[in-house]
Design a protein around this motif. Structure first.
Motif, PDB file in Angstrom:
ATOM      1  N   GLU A  37       0.843  -1.200   0.000  1.00  0.00           N
ATOM      2  CA  GLU A  37       0.000   0.000   0.000  1.00  0.00           C
ATOM      3  C   GLU A  37       0.880   1.253   0.000  1.00  0.00           C
ATOM      4  O   GLU A  37       0.623   2.202  -0.752  1.00  0.00           O
ATOM      5  CB  GLU A  37      -0.915   0.007   1.220  1.00  0.00           C
ATOM      6  CG  GLU A  37      -1.807   1.240   1.286  1.00  0.00           C
ATOM      7  CD  GLU A  37      -2.598   1.337   2.570  1.00  0.00           C
ATOM      8  OE1 GLU A  37      -3.390   2.292   2.705  1.00  0.00           O
ATOM      9  OE2 GLU A  37      -2.427   0.477   3.458  1.00  0.00           O
ATOM     10  N   ILE A  42      -1.661  -0.878  -4.079  1.00  0.00           N
ATOM     11  CA  ILE A  42      -3.061  -1.019  -3.690  1.00  0.00           C
ATOM     12  C   ILE A  42      -3.471   0.235  -2.929  1.00  0.00           C
ATOM     13  O   ILE A  42      -2.629   0.904  -2.318  1.00  0.00           O
ATOM     14  CB  ILE A  42      -3.302  -2.264  -2.802  1.00  0.00           C
ATOM     15  CG1 ILE A  42      -2.321  -2.284  -1.619  1.00  0.00           C
ATOM     16  CG2 ILE A  42      -3.214  -3.554  -3.610  1.00  0.00           C
ATOM     17  CD1 ILE A  42      -2.628  -3.355  -0.588  1.00  0.00           C
ATOM     18  N   ASP A  58      -9.150  -4.697  -4.814  1.00  0.00           N
ATOM     19  CA  ASP A  58      -7.892  -4.617  -4.060  1.00  0.00           C
ATOM     20  C   ASP A  58      -7.275  -6.008  -3.907  1.00  0.00           C
ATOM     21  O   ASP A  58      -6.059  -6.186  -4.045  1.00  0.00           O
ATOM     22  CB  ASP A  58      -8.130  -4.014  -2.671  1.00  0.00           C
ATOM     23  CG  ASP A  58      -8.507  -2.549  -2.718  1.00  0.00           C
ATOM     24  OD1 ASP A  58      -7.989  -1.828  -3.581  1.00  0.00           O
ATOM     25  OD2 ASP A  58      -9.331  -2.126  -1.875  1.00  0.00           O
ATOM     26  N   ARG A  61      -5.790  -7.191  -7.125  1.00  0.00           N
ATOM     27  CA  ARG A  61      -4.510  -6.526  -7.368  1.00  0.00           C
ATOM     28  C   ARG A  61      -3.414  -7.154  -6.512  1.00  0.00           C
ATOM     29  O   ARG A  61      -2.285  -7.361  -6.974  1.00  0.00           O
ATOM     30  CB  ARG A  61      -4.625  -5.029  -7.082  1.00  0.00           C
ATOM     31  CG  ARG A  61      -5.357  -4.252  -8.161  1.00  0.00           C
ATOM     32  CD  ARG A  61      -5.557  -2.797  -7.758  1.00  0.00           C
ATOM     33  NE  ARG A  61      -4.311  -2.051  -7.753  1.00  0.00           N
ATOM     34  CZ  ARG A  61      -3.856  -1.343  -8.780  1.00  0.00           C
ATOM     35  NH1 ARG A  61      -4.523  -1.316  -9.923  1.00  0.00           N
ATOM     36  NH2 ARG A  61      -2.717  -0.657  -8.691  1.00  0.00           N
TER      37      ARG A  61
END
Length: 241
Positions: A37, A42, A58, A61
């Protein structure tokens, strides 16, 4: 339902996402997900209280990223570019499944060759059968520190890859003692890379280790490309003379 079979409109906490991913990616951690992240791969939503909420997109991904790292050793920048292309309706070219065989062994276990996942456990008899080594050759390889038995008395995927490579070299006429310099060189390169990322790994934030590992993987790839180029240049020089 989404393409991955997840209910559309539903969201999951980071712990629930981890539980979904663990069966296919046993080494994934909450820290790893947070790191991805941070790197922009994401972008989960946040609740008013600040908790992450992951959508089916998400999770898809995340699966794409983890698969690209595991199966193709792609750096995060390349993976991010591929994700961006997918989000624009494009289908990025599928990368070559792993590096050339001569480099794949040095990078890590190639599950397309051993036919098992990276958590492979083999007995000595199974390792001999899979690699093609004789009992004496395996004993020699172990004596020079190239292969060692792991916890619980099992050989792992790396041992299987090294044993298979050693068997090919022995078949070409190499002797076990000739492999010692290769181990020494690999240890030196690993130590050099570890030293280069040590400052990153010692940082206090929870994602420091993930960043250090990603940096080490990229450096290892660069070192291996340089090594392969130098070997090819040396062969051309020797064989053309």
């Amino acid at each position: 339902m989404t393409a991955a079979g997840l209910p559309a409109g539903q969201s999951w906490s980071i712990g629930a996402v981890l539980a979904r991913l663990k069966p296919d990616f046993p080494e994934v951690t909450i820290s790893k997900i947070r790191f991805l992240e941070t790197e922009g791969l994401i972008t989960p939503e946040r609740t008013p209280a600040g908790y992450r909420q992951f959508s089916p997109a998400d999770i898809e991904r995340l699966r794409f990223v983890l698969t690209a790292q595991r199966d193709h050793y792609l750096p995060l920048k390349v993976i991010k570019d591929q994700l961006d292309a997918r989000s624009r309706g494009l289908e990025p070219a599928t990368p070559s499944p792993r590096l050339p065989r001569s480099l794949g062994i040095a990078i890590g276990p190639d599950t397309t060759e051993v036919g098992v996942d990276t958590h492979l456990r083999m007995t000595r008899v199974e390792l001999l059968a899979a690699s093609g080594l004789t009992t004496e050759q395996l004993r020699d390889v172990e004596s020079f520190g190239l292969v060692s038995i792991g916890a619980g008395g099992w050989y792992g995927a790396e041992a299987a890859q090294i044993a298979a490579a050693a068997a090919e070299l022995f078949a070409a006429g190499l002797e076990a003692r000739h492999l010692r310099p290769l181990r020494t060189a690999a240890d030196r390169e690993a130590a050099m890379i570890s030293q280069m990322v040590s400052a990153q790994a010692r940082q206090k934030d929870p994602d420091a280790r993930e960043r250090a590992e990603a940096m080490a993987a990229q450096l290892a790839g660069t070192v291996l490309r340089l090594h392969a180029t130098l070997v090819r240049a040396g062969l051309r020089r020797d064989l053309s003379g």
